[in-house]
Write an enzyme that holds these catalytic residues in place. Structure first.
Site, short mmCIF file in Angstrom:
data_model
loop_
_atom_site.label_atom_id
_atom_site.label_comp_id
_atom_site.label_asym_id
_atom_site.label_seq_id
_atom_site.Cartn_x
_atom_site.Cartn_y
_atom_site.Cartn_z
N CYS A 1 1.28 -0.19 -4.05
CA CYS A 1 1.17 0.10 -2.63
C CYS A 1 2.48 -0.12 -1.88
O CYS A 1 2.64 0.36 -0.76
CB CYS A 1 0.07 -0.74 -2.00
SG CYS A 1 0.34 -2.52 -2.10
N ASN A 2 3.44 -0.83 -2.48
CA ASN A 2 4.69 -1.05 -1.76
C ASN A 2 5.94 -0.90 -2.64
O ASN A 2 6.97 -1.46 -2.33
CB ASN A 2 4.71 -2.43 -1.08
CG ASN A 2 4.36 -3.55 -2.03
OD1 ASN A 2 4.65 -3.47 -3.22
ND2 ASN A 2 3.72 -4.58 -1.51
N SER B 1 7.29 -9.56 -5.06
CA SER B 1 6.19 -9.01 -4.29
C SER B 1 6.33 -9.33 -2.81
O SER B 1 7.02 -10.27 -2.42
CB SER B 1 4.85 -9.56 -4.79
OG SER B 1 4.64 -9.19 -6.14
N GLN C 1 -1.57 -9.77 -8.67
CA GLN C 1 -2.06 -8.41 -8.83
C GLN C 1 -1.05 -7.52 -9.55
O GLN C 1 -1.42 -6.59 -10.27
CB GLN C 1 -2.39 -7.80 -7.47
CG GLN C 1 -3.05 -6.44 -7.56
CD GLN C 1 -3.24 -5.80 -6.20
OE1 GLN C 1 -2.75 -6.29 -5.20
NE2 GLN C 1 -3.93 -4.68 -6.17
N GLN D 1 -1.17 -4.24 -12.38
CA GLN D 1 -0.54 -2.94 -12.10
C GLN D 1 0.50 -2.60 -13.17
O GLN D 1 0.59 -1.45 -13.61
CB GLN D 1 0.10 -2.98 -10.71
CG GLN D 1 -0.91 -3.11 -9.59
CD GLN D 1 -0.29 -3.50 -8.27
OE1 GLN D 1 0.74 -4.18 -8.22
NE2 GLN D 1 -0.91 -3.09 -7.18
N GLY E 1 -13.07 1.63 -0.91
CA GLY E 1 -12.33 1.73 -2.16
C GLY E 1 -12.88 0.76 -3.18
O GLY E 1 -13.49 -0.26 -2.82
N ALA E 2 -12.68 1.06 -4.47
CA ALA E 2 -13.18 0.19 -5.54
C ALA E 2 -12.15 0.00 -6.63
O ALA E 2 -12.49 -0.27 -7.78
CB ALA E 2 -14.47 0.77 -6.11
N GLY E 3 -10.87 0.12 -6.27
CA GLY E 3 -9.80 -0.06 -7.24
C GLY E 3 -9.38 -1.51 -7.35
O GLY E 3 -10.10 -2.43 -6.94
N MET F 1 -6.98 -3.24 -5.80
CA MET F 1 -6.82 -3.94 -4.53
C MET F 1 -8.17 -4.31 -3.94
O MET F 1 -8.37 -5.43 -3.45
CB MET F 1 -6.03 -3.07 -3.55
CG MET F 1 -5.86 -3.69 -2.16
SD MET F 1 -4.94 -5.24 -2.17
CE MET F 1 -3.26 -4.62 -2.23
#
Length: 459
Positions: free
Chosen positions: A50-51, A109, A116, A120, A189-191, A193
């Site tokens: 996401c970043n 991060s 997390q 990933q 969402g269900a991923g 994150m």
């Protein structure tokens, strides 16, 4: 062959540019394929979170690979070089290894120490393996990075002192909502994150949680795992309108919650003007920034949470415990990097050292043959004594340069030392005799992995 990392992240680029550079799963796959097909790249991995968007490659040449990766990033993201390149960072060789190990530990991060990133990175590794984009250089390096990350979380207190974006968001939400634990929460969402979000909510004692996902089965599985509810995506407007807290992380390429939708939903539920918090943890954004203009609504996205983290640090909310934990993790990373470089150095020199030892053994045998011709009456035990003496002399002469070559400073590249040995002793390190039958003397070392030995067909 060297390791090259090229990327953009929250450290180097504004959130707006990261939004533009965000890729769908298909885009990530395309980027990996384009990079791997490049002339100066042998192996490739794409890490998209996401970043951050990073490309890790095994490069034949630095400048050639860098140009090809840059072109691929522009092609797949649709950004121009002028837009993207001022924000791109590049790590090469030793710095690239250090960056990957630090990344796996959560030191790079937005919320330092979050775990997390391990999941990933593991997913990115699996995708690259399935696509056939990894080989004998990147695959073990990235496997090692995952082990370093696990070690950091197991051996230090980084998990206890790190502040995740989710925890920080809930902290801010608690300042707005009358009673966070009694709030109605909707997670979109269900991923990965969303899984972290739901786990954190439940751990904080918040049990009125409903998960919505376009694929209902995934929402059901996540809800069952944490003992909360799941519902159909078609009920999004109704459920969001009745919620006190909405947390999003869908990975959609457009806004999921717009100002018009939220206005209509809250009015229908009789909650217009009531306190409400939206935490948008997606990139690109799931929530239209215009919703922040609605009465009673507070919105925090990744950019705002990053500012909150900076403010917390500036106001001294971080403690000495945080610094101690980070320092302990950095010590682990430094040690692991040094060990990795030492192993790689030994592997790169192994063929040359094997060739040197083979050449030395050949010289000894040639001199013994000449001695037999000149002294044919030499007794067998005398001849063997001469043989052992010659071998001891050769071993003692070679011992110091070989040890220093394998243990020397990384300021001198293993390739440079190997080239010097080959030039001085007229060696062919990939001669069949040297590779297949190295002398027993000295520690056994694995051969180097480079194109001169295995060819481009190894892709």
């Amino acid at each position: 062959m060297s390791i090259l990392v090229v990327g953009v992240s929250h450290h180097s680029a504004p959130i707006q540019l990261l939004e533009q550079a965000a890729l769908s799963p298909q885009g990530v796959q395309e980027l990996g394929s384009v990079v791997h097909a490049s002339d100066h790249v042998a192996e490739a991995l794409v890490l998209a979170t996401c970043n951050r968007l990073e490309v890790v490659v095994e490069a034949d040449t630095f400048h050639g690979a860098l140009a090809e990766v840059g072109e691929a990033l522009c092609k797949v993201t649709g950004l121009t070089g002028d837009d993207l390149m001022p924000h791109v960072y590049v790590h090469y060789d030793e710095r690239a290894v250090s960056h990957l190990f630090s990344l796996a530990c959560g030191l790079d991060s937005m919320a330092v120490g979050e775990s997390q990133i391990l999941g990933q990175l593991r997913s990115a590794l699996s995708r690259a393996q399935e696509a056939g984009h990894l080989g004998p250089v990147l695959n073990p390096l990235l496997q090692r990075a995952l082990k370093v990350g696990k070690r950091a979380h197991a051996e230090t207190t980084i998990d206890q002192v790190s502040r995740s974006l989710v925890a920080l968001g809930l902290e801010r939400a608690a300042r707005v909502l009358p009673d966070l634990t009694a709030s109605r929460v909707v997670v979109l969402g269900a991923g990965a994150m969303s899984g972290l979000v739901v786990a954190t909510l439940v751990r904080e004692g918040i049990d009125d949680v409903t998960i919505l996902n376009r694929t209902r089965d995934r929402a059901d599985r996540l809800a069952e795992l944490h003992g909360v509810r799941a519902d159909d995506w078609s009920r999004l407007e109704t459920l969001v309108g009745a919620a006190d807290l909405v947390v999003t992380g869908t990975g959609a390429l457009g806004h999921v919650v717009g100002a018009d939708l939220l206005t209509r939903a809250r009015t229908a539920q009789g909650r217009a003007g009531a306190p409400m918090v939206l935490l948008d943890l997606a990139l690109p954004r799931d929530v239209d920034p215009e919703v922040a203009r609605l009465a009673g609504v507070r919105l925090w996205g990744l950019a705002e949470l990053d500012e909150e983290l900076d403010r917390a640090r500036a106001e001294g909310e971080t403690t000495d415990d945080v610094e101690l934990a980070v320092r302990a993790v950095r010590e682990i990373v430094d040690g692991e990097v040094a060990e990795h470089l030492a192993r790689r150095r030994a592997a790169r020199l192994a063929p040359t050292i094997a060739a040197l030892r083979t050449r030395s053994a050949q010289v000894v045998e040639a001199e013994l043959t000449r001695l037999d011709q000149r002294l044919p009456d030499l007794l067998p035990q005398e001849r063997e004594e001469v043989r052992q003496t010659l071998r001891r002399v050769v071993d003692k002469v070679l011992h110091t340069p070989v040890v220093r070559a394998k243990q020397g400073s990384t300021e001198i590249r293993a390739g440079d030392l190997g080239e010097a040995f080959r030039e001085l002793f007229d060696l062919d390190p990939y001669d069949a005799a040297a590779v297949s039958a190295p002398p027993a003397a000295g520690p056994h070392l694995l051969p180097d992995h480079d194109d001169s030995a295995r060819g481009r067909g190894s892709r």
